[in-house]
Design a protein around this motif. Structure first.
Motif, PDB file in Angstrom:
ATOM      1  N   THR A 135      13.125  -5.056  -0.990  1.00 33.59           N
ATOM      2  CA  THR A 135      11.707  -5.377  -0.864  1.00 33.59           C
ATOM      3  C   THR A 135      11.017  -4.397   0.071  1.00 33.59           C
ATOM      4  O   THR A 135      11.644  -3.818   0.957  1.00 33.59           O
ATOM      5  CB  THR A 135      11.477  -6.805  -0.306  1.00 33.59           C
ATOM      6  N   THR A 158       7.322  -4.421   2.322  1.00 32.59           N
ATOM      7  CA  THR A 158       6.113  -5.123   2.739  1.00 32.59           C
ATOM      8  C   THR A 158       5.085  -4.066   3.080  1.00 32.59           C
ATOM      9  O   THR A 158       5.286  -3.256   3.999  1.00 32.59           O
ATOM     10  CB  THR A 158       6.386  -6.036   3.954  1.00 32.59           C
ATOM     11  N   VAL A 186       4.208  -8.248  -0.341  1.00 33.40           N
ATOM     12  CA  VAL A 186       5.639  -7.972  -0.486  1.00 33.40           C
ATOM     13  C   VAL A 186       5.936  -7.659  -1.956  1.00 33.40           C
ATOM     14  O   VAL A 186       5.589  -8.426  -2.839  1.00 33.40           O
ATOM     15  CB  VAL A 186       6.496  -9.182  -0.033  1.00 33.40           C
ATOM     16  N   LYS A 201       9.016  -6.487  -4.737  1.00 37.13           N
ATOM     17  CA  LYS A 201      10.446  -6.348  -5.020  1.00 37.13           C
ATOM     18  C   LYS A 201      10.674  -5.034  -5.766  1.00 37.13           C
ATOM     19  O   LYS A 201       9.822  -4.611  -6.539  1.00 37.13           O
ATOM     20  CB  LYS A 201      10.947  -7.518  -5.867  1.00 37.13           C
TER      21      LYS A 201
END
Length: 121
Positions: A109, A111, A117, A119
């Motif tokens: 992930t 951010t 966020v 993936k």
């Protein structure tokens, strides 16, 4: 008889050509999936949007880490775009590290500065 052998050879060659791209894809075994590394405020050095995999190079401290991601089409499905990251962006990352200890891994992930966020797989 020669015609039949030639036809079999052409078919075998065609099948081999179709199988080769699949065998060229590496496994996920090079990453330690039992461990996750997290960095807060890593600096994006490079964001490479290319096939077969997208790569993010980040700097944490004095070390650059190359993080492998999914394919561009797989990344699009999870909200990424070719311009999601730019050099100099500060992001938080979580990734599976390399088994051999080299600085890199498979990005799980990221951010983004606004808190979104995404993936990578």
């Amino acid at each position: 008889m020669k015609r039949v052998k030639f036809g079999v050879a052409v078919m075998a060659g065609g099948l081999l050509a179709m199988v080769q791209p699949a065998s060229a894809h590496h496994s996920f075994a090079m990453f330690n999936q039992a461990s996750t590394v997290e960095f807060k405020g890593a600096t994006v050095v490079q964001f490479q949007w290319s096939n077969p995999h997208v790569y993010v190079v980040i700097k944490n401290g004095n070390t650059n880490y190359t993080l492998e991601c999914s394919s561009p089409s797989g990344m699009r499905e999870t909200g990424w775009k070719f311009d999601t990251l730019k050099a100099g962006d500060k992001i938080d990352v979580a990734f599976f590290p390399m088994r051999d200890g080299r600085p890199g891994g498979a990005l799980k992930t990221a951010t983004l500065p606004g808190g979104k966020v995404l993936k990578a797989w």
